[in-house]
Motif scaffolding. Structure first.
Motif, PDB file in Angstrom:
ATOM      1  N   ASP A 101       0.809  -1.012   0.146  1.00  0.00           N
ATOM      2  CA  ASP A 101      -0.018  -0.036   0.027  1.00  0.00           C
ATOM      3  C   ASP A 101       0.726   1.252  -0.097  1.00  0.00           C
ATOM      4  O   ASP A 101       0.487   2.583  -0.292  1.00  0.00           O
ATOM      5  CB  ASP A 101      -0.816   0.088   1.253  1.00  0.00           C
ATOM      6  CG  ASP A 101      -2.129  -0.784   1.299  1.00  0.00           C
ATOM      7  OD1 ASP A 101      -2.350  -1.366   0.150  1.00  0.00           O
ATOM      8  OD2 ASP A 101      -2.943  -0.717   2.121  1.00  0.00           O
ATOM      9  N   SER A 102       2.107   1.026   0.613  1.00  0.00           N
ATOM     10  CA  SER A 102       2.928   2.310   0.559  1.00  0.00           C
ATOM     11  C   SER A 102       3.750   2.379  -0.772  1.00  0.00           C
ATOM     12  O   SER A 102       4.460   1.711  -1.166  1.00  0.00           O
ATOM     13  CB  SER A 102       3.792   2.124   1.773  1.00  0.00           C
ATOM     14  OG  SER A 102       4.875   2.990   1.919  1.00  0.00           O
ATOM     15  N   THR A 103       3.276   3.406  -1.435  1.00  0.00           N
ATOM     16  CA  THR A 103       3.873   3.527  -2.914  1.00  0.00           C
ATOM     17  C   THR A 103       5.530   3.504  -2.802  1.00  0.00           C
ATOM     18  O   THR A 103       6.145   3.578  -3.713  1.00  0.00           O
ATOM     19  CB  THR A 103       3.059   4.714  -3.595  1.00  0.00           C
ATOM     20  OG1 THR A 103       3.362   5.815  -2.755  1.00  0.00           O
ATOM     21  CG2 THR A 103       1.811   4.414  -3.963  1.00  0.00           C
ATOM     22  N   ARG A 104       5.854   4.230  -1.352  1.00  0.00           N
ATOM     23  CA  ARG A 104       7.474   4.578  -1.721  1.00  0.00           C
ATOM     24  C   ARG A 104       8.165   3.273  -1.635  1.00  0.00           C
ATOM     25  O   ARG A 104       9.439   3.234  -2.100  1.00  0.00           O
ATOM     26  CB  ARG A 104       7.631   5.503  -0.377  1.00  0.00           C
ATOM     27  CG  ARG A 104       6.913   6.735  -0.458  1.00  0.00           C
ATOM     28  CD  ARG A 104       7.658   7.430   0.656  1.00  0.00           C
ATOM     29  NE  ARG A 104       7.101   8.772   0.805  1.00  0.00           N
ATOM     30  CZ  ARG A 104       7.234  10.126   0.494  1.00  0.00           C
ATOM     31  NH1 ARG A 104       8.351  10.388  -0.434  1.00  0.00           N
ATOM     32  NH2 ARG A 104       6.512  11.274   0.631  1.00  0.00           N
ATOM     33  N   ILE A 105       8.031   2.398  -0.970  1.00  0.00           N
ATOM     34  CA  ILE A 105       8.773   1.207  -0.910  1.00  0.00           C
ATOM     35  C   ILE A 105       8.831   0.287  -1.854  1.00  0.00           C
ATOM     36  O   ILE A 105       7.852  -0.503  -2.241  1.00  0.00           O
ATOM     37  CB  ILE A 105       8.435   0.232   0.589  1.00  0.00           C
ATOM     38  CG1 ILE A 105       8.466   1.455   1.521  1.00  0.00           C
ATOM     39  CG2 ILE A 105       9.428  -0.675   0.715  1.00  0.00           C
ATOM     40  CD1 ILE A 105       7.879   0.469   2.967  1.00  0.00           C
ATOM     41  N   PRO A 106       9.940   0.153  -2.780  1.00  0.00           N
ATOM     42  CA  PRO A 106       9.989  -0.533  -3.951  1.00  0.00           C
ATOM     43  C   PRO A 106       9.794  -2.219  -3.969  1.00  0.00           C
ATOM     44  O   PRO A 106       8.913  -2.674  -4.684  1.00  0.00           O
ATOM     45  CB  PRO A 106      11.010  -0.259  -4.857  1.00  0.00           C
ATOM     46  CG  PRO A 106      11.912   0.517  -3.666  1.00  0.00           C
ATOM     47  CD  PRO A 106      11.201   0.687  -2.478  1.00  0.00           C
TER      48      PRO A 106
END
Ligand SMILES: Nc1nc2c(c(=O)[nH]1)N[C@H]1C(S)=C(S)[C@@H](COP(=O)(O)OP(=O)(O)OC[C@H]3O[C@@H](n4cnc5c(=O)[nH]c(N)nc54)[C@H](O)[C@@H]3O)O[C@H]1N2
Ligand SMILES: Nc1nc2c(c(=O)[nH]1)N[C@H]1C(S)=C(S)[C@@H](COP(=O)(O)OP(=O)(O)OC[C@H]3O[C@@H](n4cnc5c(=O)[nH]c(N)nc54)[C@H](O)[C@@H]3O)O[C@H]1N2
Ligand SMILES: [Mo]
Length: 747
Positions: free
Chosen positions: A542-547
């Protein structure tokens, strides 16, 4: 930005990367050395900047894991409540007993007699107390939920009223863009607010940025970073800030362009400040009699703050943990607005400096696993809107915090008085996860009385804490180093993967596993629909930052590389027409119509100084003349780590008092003293010091309640003295309390 990996094997030892997110809010990166399945030592981040270097508590965690007093088996009470006599039982017996008690209490008294209370042990997104919310909702048809924030209820209220959001902080590196930093009741060297805060303050000091500390104590942060210390009487900060507003208005130093563009209501505030409203001009001389700060000091600081653009007024949350503490936060935000220091680099909105790091502006992880679990809302909350004992800001809170029927600070009162005393429920069963409520909520002796009245208490803990002593069943929980979880930093953006480093002892379960097992016994077999790893994968996805989840897991951390320091309200301030603040007016509300409509003189529409209860002018001060503050110390996170020998060596639990107050009582440094008021009494040693202003004493919060046969606390639990009363704007007033100190009689 990824973290450099550490070689995994050297001499049979492996190094596991993980993150500590204990209840201090630090969020530190750990490299845990493991040999033959035991932790041998703990190192920390030495990689790319910003480093998330561990504090002393993290480094001592090995002693917490291997503590001889650690709970290793479920326990059943065999003696009197509170006596701490238990016998070990099997997990099956413990969980069956808990399930049966829940069903029995529900059938006998109704589900509203069940109160679920939780706080934070570690601040991950998986092992939280809300895991039990849907277990109870689905199994018993609901439960009584609590509300109320210890940390900064007043700050959140003020931020919501003024800015329409609690996300009003900047990244810490932006402090380096300031020309003046005011540490207003803020001591981040000891009470950690994000791992790197002190590092940025040290750089600010080296860069020659002026730093001023306003604090009743000459704190370690004041001593290390500040050029000037302004001692102030606890609970009077709003008066000084309002007098600074007077100086700014009187000398026409305000940023009128900013006020016109971005705010509403400065004129109504001016009427109050200049005395048009009540005939009292809020001059520095007026403030001096309240705060103890010489008028000339207030004038100089006001001029300096208005002239040093940009300037960061960092409003700590401790001055807001006072009666009417929300007025301190509203006044600080107003001053930031008057000087145009909002939405600009180097400024500061004087917003919520610490609102729980796991879901702050810059690093978000979305809902907890408990919130993601199958099952709807608690029907009791839907049926009964939150029963505020106070007409506080329900509208502001919607969508922000949990609803609930009992303010956690009134739980003892609610247990003792029940429906007959005006509460919505008669409580019978208390289920406590990640909370040492007896120790950490106000008026410990009253809480102890209340807990004795209950039919059944369940406590999840790792140690036999003062609260656990009152349980009927104690369920031992794993430590974060023995399970998986994810967490996020706050003002220094960072995601932490809390890897499992070692196996837990003797089949101990995580809170998640306990929730699943309990749910099964209560007829909710599909509760563990996903594994712990699958849930964390979902959160991270859900967290778009963690690839990549797998890389994140392996490296224990993911650092966010922002293009530069990030600040709150940049767009709202640079382009107001297209970016309104989420307030009813779309602007910063110095005057709040929502508050005006409540017609509560204790929640005025503009910030006002309201004298606290138990102030120096209270008639009670004749008997109890000293103002007690209860700070957060570096060797504990609240009550956690109290029993860790390496950390106990650092400082003894003591009361710090000014030499003038000590002399008047013939008390010398190291003497055992008696501290008391009508609520309780304790005996601990005194530290006599010039580092606290006369008339004020400090006892660090979190030491464990340990009453002797006469009920005198020997452990130094400060809440035996504090009053269980919440401020109208929801501030938890743990720094508003009158006491007397005298030499202890030999016992
Ligand atoms: N080591 C450690 N770090 C922690 C915690 C912990 O327990 N231990 N707890 C974490 C949590 S959950 C929280 S909420 C925060 C709490 O963090 P804070 O509330 O910031 O910490 P405190 O130590 O209570 O207070 C900070 C400073 O405010 C001063 N102060 C107290 N009363 C007043 C007042 O009326 N006016 C003014 N101007 N100053 C005042 C104190 O002397 C102290 O120097 O810390 C977090 N960090
Ligand atoms: N007088 C006064 N009182 C205060 C304050 C104050 O400044 N002055 N500060 C207030 C504030 S800001 C706060 S946030 C509260 C904190 O109040 P609490 O949250 O009640 O304090 P903690 O000591 O963190 O309690 C957490 C408990 O959970 C247990 N635990 C159970 N399971 C786990 C687990 O899985 N992991 C971990 N790590 N622990 C677990 C811990 O052992 C510990 O006993 O105290 C408040 N009380
Ligand atoms: Mo807190």
């Amino acid at each position: 930005m990824t973290v450099k990996e550490t070689p995994v094997s050297a001499g049979g030892e492996k190094v596991v990367m993980t993150a500590c997110n204990s209840h201090c809010g630090g969020t530190c990166l750990l490299k845990v050395h493991v040999k033959e399945r035991r932790i041998t030592r703990i190192e920390t981040d030495d990689g790319e900047d910003p480093q998330f270097r561990a504090c002393l508590r993290c480094r001592a965690y090995r002693q917490r894991v291997y503590a001889p007093d650690r709970l290793r088996s479920p326990l059943k009470r065999v003696g009197e409540r509170g006596a701490g006599t238990f016998e070990p039982i099997s997990w099956d017996e413990a969980l069956d007993t808990v399930a049966k008690a829940l069903v029995r209490i529900k059938q006998t008294y109704g589900q509203s007699s069940i109160l679920l209370m939780y706080s934070a042990g570690d601040m991950g997104r998986l092992n939280t107390g809300d895991l039990f919310a849907k277990v109870f909702t689905r199994a018993t048809g609901g439960y009584t939920a609590h509300w109320g924030w210890h940390s900064n209820g007043g700050g959140q209220y003020a931020s919501l009223a003024t800015y329409g959001t609690v996300l009003s902080a900047n990244t810490r590196d932006d402090l380096l863009n300031s020309r003046l930093i005011l540490l207003w009741g803020w001591n981040p060297t000891d009470s950690v607010h994000d791992t790197n805060t002190s590092w940025y303050l040290a750089q600010a000091r080296e860069a020659g940025i002026k730093i001023v500390a306003v604090d009743p104590r000459y704190s370690a942060s004041a001593a290390t970073f500040a050029q000037q210390w302004i001692p102030i009487r606890p609970g009077t900060d709003a008066a000084m800030l309002i007098a600074m507003a007077y100086v700014i208005m009187d000398n026409n130093l305000q940023d009128q362009g900013f006020l016109d563009r971005c705010t509403v209501g400065v004129d109504q505030f001016k009427d109050y400040v200049l005395g048009k409203e009540d005939g009292i001009p809020k001059t520095p001389a007026w403030a001096e009699s309240i705060t103890g700060v010489p008028a000339a000091v207030t004038v100089a600081l006001a001029r300096d703050y208005a002239a040093s653009k940009p300037a960061a007024l960092v409003a700590g949350i401790a001055p807001g943990r006072t009666a009417y503490g929300e007025q301190f936060h509203r006044a600080a935000m107003t001053l930031a607005a008057m000087t145009g220091n909002i939405g600009v680099h180097g400024g500061n909105a004087a917003g919520t400096v610490w609102s729980g790091p796991s879901n702050q502006n810059f690093a978000k992880l979305g809902p907890t696993v408990g919130q993601r679990m199958k099952g709807g809302g608690n029907p009791l909350d839907v049926a009964t809107p939150r029963q505020d004992s106070l007409p506080a800001s329900d509208r502001f809170w919607k969508g922000w915090t949990s609803v609930g029927r009992i303010n956690r600070f009134y739980v003892a009162d609610a247990i003792l008085k029940g429906k007959a005393g005006g509460y919505p429920v008669d409580l019978k069963l208390l289920y406590i996860v990640n909370q040492n409520c007896l120790n950490q909520l106000s008026n410990t002796n009253k809480i102890a009385r209340a807990l004795r009245e209950l039919e059944f208490i369940v406590v999840h803990d790792q140690f036999m804490t003062p609260t656990a002593k009152f349980a009927d069943i104690v369920l031992p929980s794993t430590m974060f180093l023995e399970r998986i979880d994810v967490t996020a930093g706050g003002a220094t953006p960072f995601y932490g993967y809390m890897n499992k480093v070692v196996e837990p002892p003797d089949g101990l379960m995580s809170h998640f596993q306990i929730a699943v097992e309990l749910a099964r016994r209560l007829g909710v077999p599909d509760y563990g629909e996903k594994t712990e790893d699958e849930w964390l994968r979902e959160i991270v996805a859900d967290s778009t930052r963690i690839p990549s989840y797998d890389t994140f897991k392996k490296q224990g951390a993911y650092k966010i590389r922002l293009p530069g320091p990030a600040i709150s309200f940049e767009k709202q301030v640079s382009d107001p027409p297209n970016n309104p603040f989420p307030t009813p007016s779309g602007k910063i509300e110095i005057y709040s119509k929502q508050l005006a409509d409540m017609k509560n003189p204790m929640l005025p529409p503009v910030p006002k100084y309201i004298e606290t209860w138990e102030s120096r002018n209270d008639p009670l001060a004749a008997k109890y003349p000293l103002q007690l503050i209860t700070t957060h110390c570096k060797r504990r996170a609240h009550s956690q780590f109290e029993n860790i020998p390496w950390l106990r060596e650092i400082e003894t639990q003591a009361i710090t008092m000014n030499s003038a107050d000590a002399c008047a009582r013939d008390i010398r440094d190291g003497d055992k003293v008696r501290i008391f008021n009508d609520r309780g009494e304790m005996v601990i040693p005194a530290i006599v010091s010039e580092r606290i202003m006369p008339g004020v004493v400090d006892i660090p919060q979190g030491a464990w309640y340990d009453p002797d046969e006469k009920g005198v606390d020997r452990g130094g639990c400060v809440n035996v003295l504090s009053r269980d009363m919440v401020s109208p704007g929801e501030a938890f007033p743990s720094n508003t309390c009158l006491v007397q100190v005298e030499m202890a009689r030999p016992s």
